[in-house]
Scaffold this active site. Structure first.
Site, PDB file in Angstrom:
ATOM      1  N   ASP A  67       0.814  -1.220   0.000  1.00 42.27           N
ATOM      2  CA  ASP A  67       0.000   0.000   0.000  1.00 42.27           C
ATOM      3  C   ASP A  67       0.841   1.261   0.000  1.00 42.27           C
ATOM      4  O   ASP A  67       2.055   1.211   0.205  1.00 42.27           O
ATOM      5  CB  ASP A  67      -0.962  -0.021   1.202  1.00 42.27           C
ATOM      6  CG  ASP A  67      -0.306  -0.500   2.484  1.00 42.27           C
ATOM      7  OD1 ASP A  67       0.927  -0.525   2.543  1.00 42.27           O
ATOM      8  OD2 ASP A  67      -1.033  -0.840   3.428  1.00 42.27           O
ATOM      9  N   ASP A 136      -7.680  -3.169  14.264  1.00 38.60           N
ATOM     10  CA  ASP A 136      -9.074  -3.468  13.917  1.00 38.60           C
ATOM     11  C   ASP A 136      -9.158  -4.653  12.945  1.00 38.60           C
ATOM     12  O   ASP A 136     -10.202  -4.912  12.368  1.00 38.60           O
ATOM     13  CB  ASP A 136      -9.754  -2.228  13.313  1.00 38.60           C
ATOM     14  CG  ASP A 136      -9.021  -1.704  12.081  1.00 38.60           C
ATOM     15  OD1 ASP A 136      -8.014  -2.330  11.675  1.00 38.60           O
ATOM     16  OD2 ASP A 136      -9.447  -0.676  11.530  1.00 38.60           O
ATOM     17  N   HIS A 138      -7.322  -4.965  10.189  1.00 36.03           N
ATOM     18  CA  HIS A 138      -7.021  -4.667   8.786  1.00 36.03           C
ATOM     19  C   HIS A 138      -5.721  -5.313   8.330  1.00 36.03           C
ATOM     20  O   HIS A 138      -4.811  -5.549   9.127  1.00 36.03           O
ATOM     21  CB  HIS A 138      -7.040  -3.152   8.509  1.00 36.03           C
ATOM     22  CG  HIS A 138      -5.922  -2.367   9.121  1.00 36.03           C
ATOM     23  ND1 HIS A 138      -6.125  -1.322   9.984  1.00 36.03           N
ATOM     24  CD2 HIS A 138      -4.580  -2.442   8.966  1.00 36.03           C
ATOM     25  CE1 HIS A 138      -4.962  -0.798  10.327  1.00 36.03           C
ATOM     26  NE2 HIS A 138      -4.005  -1.466   9.722  1.00 36.03           N
ATOM     27  N   GLU A 143      -9.860  -2.189   5.416  1.00 38.38           N
ATOM     28  CA  GLU A 143     -10.470  -1.917   6.713  1.00 38.38           C
ATOM     29  C   GLU A 143     -11.693  -2.809   6.930  1.00 38.38           C
ATOM     30  O   GLU A 143     -12.225  -3.380   5.981  1.00 38.38           O
ATOM     31  CB  GLU A 143     -10.893  -0.443   6.773  1.00 38.38           C
ATOM     32  CG  GLU A 143      -9.752   0.540   6.556  1.00 38.38           C
ATOM     33  CD  GLU A 143      -8.879   0.731   7.794  1.00 38.38           C
ATOM     34  OE1 GLU A 143      -9.030  -0.022   8.773  1.00 38.38           O
ATOM     35  OE2 GLU A 143      -8.044   1.657   7.774  1.00 38.38           O
TER      36      GLU A 143
HETATM   37  C1  F6R Z   1       1.501  -1.720   6.321  1.00 41.25           C
HETATM   38  C2  F6R Z   1       0.092  -2.037   6.398  1.00 41.25           C
HETATM   39  C3  F6R Z   1      -0.695  -2.110   7.665  1.00 41.25           C
HETATM   40  C4  F6R Z   1       0.088  -2.543   8.899  1.00 41.25           C
HETATM   41  C5  F6R Z   1      -0.807  -2.561  10.128  1.00 41.25           C
HETATM   42  C6  F6R Z   1      -0.045  -2.915  11.382  1.00 41.25           C
HETATM   43  O1  F6R Z   1       1.955  -1.736   4.967  1.00 41.25           O
HETATM   44  O2  F6R Z   1      -0.446  -2.221   5.373  1.00 41.25           O
HETATM   45  O3  F6R Z   1      -1.761  -2.995   7.454  1.00 41.25           O
HETATM   46  O4  F6R Z   1       0.641  -3.805   8.685  1.00 41.25           O
HETATM   47  O5  F6R Z   1      -1.394  -1.304  10.296  1.00 41.25           O
HETATM   48  O6  F6R Z   1       0.860  -1.893  11.665  1.00 41.25           O
HETATM   49  P1  F6R Z   1       1.935  -1.995  12.822  1.00 41.25           P
HETATM   50  O7  F6R Z   1       2.911  -3.049  12.413  1.00 41.25           O
HETATM   51  O8  F6R Z   1       2.583  -0.627  12.854  1.00 41.25           O
HETATM   52  O9  F6R Z   1       1.209  -2.334  14.072  1.00 41.25           O
END
Ligand code: F6R
Length: 241
Positions: A67, A136, A138, A143
């Site tokens: 992303d 959440d 995701h 989401e």
């Molecule tokens: C990152 C991404 C997000 C993260 C998720 C967890 O490219 O797409 O889905 O993997 O938000 O983030 P952290 O590791 O910071 O808890």
């Protein structure tokens, strides 16, 4: 689903990096799907160490990231382009022409997403997709309540995600409101999916995602159906299961 329980974050990072290293060694021109966020940083550190030790050669590796924020230029330190360069690309011998992220500066969402899907297809798909887990549920920026069958698309970030990501920006106001993300359908087509999860704050969502019903309300829960899904999580993250 295979679960690898690790003692702590460092142990998780080393084991996840070992799995990626095995992929690179067994298929030097593999396509790696990469993630940003705080969880994979230690995994990338271990991969850089593997390169510095002479164990890993990235010269033929290709990569596609999950992303990118919409509207953030690549030079912005919070862009995922910047993150990938800072944490991995500039430390190893990967050919930058073989690295790909959605083009956050393309204002036409349909065009940006179609082009990204075409890039992934032209590479023959992803061999190993690395993922983190959002609080959440995701994955990428898919989401809760998103559909399970989407390819790359533009999403409006939820308040929870904006709140979680504001730690990287001067204030919540500066967090972009939209992002381009691989969809669940794109992620599910990867030959292997490797997720890293650490910390007690992820314990409840880990339980919901992998020990609860498969539902778009918890996007990661779809991974229960992936034929080659490996979850590398530390004891704190697995404390409720
Ligand atoms: C990152 C991404 C997000 C993260 C998720 C967890 O490219 O797409 O889905 O993997 O938000 O983030 P952290 O590791 O910071 O808890």
């Amino acid at each position: 689903m295979r679960i690898i329980k690790t003692k702590n974050y460092d142990d998780m990072s080393r084991k996840a990096a070992n799995i990626i290293a095995a992929q690179i060694i067994t298929k030097p021109d593999c396509v790696l799907g990469l993630a940003t966020g705080s969880t994979p940083i230690g995994t990338y550190k271990n991969l850089v160490e593997g390169y510095n030790n002479g164990d890993l050669d990235f010269s033929q590796v290709k990569s596609v990231n999950l992303d990118e924020y919409k509207g953030l230029p690549r030079e912005n330190e919070q862009s995922y382009f910047y993150f990938m360069h800072d944490n991995l690309f500039k430390h190893v011998n990967i050919d930058l022409n073989n690295t790909n992220l959605p083009d956050g500066m393309e204002p036409d969402s349909d065009k940006a997403c179609a082009e990204y899907d075409a890039v992934i297809a032209s590479m023959g798909g992803v061999d190993l997709q690395l993922l983190g887990l959002g609080h959440d549920g995701h994955i990428g920026f898919n989401e809760p309540n998103d559909e399970f069958d989407k390819e790359t698309h533009c999403v409006d970030l939820t308040e929870m995600t904006i709140e979680a990501n504001k730690r990287f920006f001067a204030s919540a106001d500066e967090v972009p409101r939209q992002a381009y993300t691989m969809g669940i359908a794109t992620i599910m087509r990867a030959k292997c999916v490797l997720m890293v999860v650490s910390g007690a704050d992820k314990a409840q969502i880990l339980k919901d995602a992998f020990f609860g019903p498969i539902t778009p309300k918890v996007p990661a829960s779809i991974l229960q159906l992936h034929p080659n899904f490996i979850l590398v999580a530390d004891e704190a993250a697995l404390s409720l299961v």
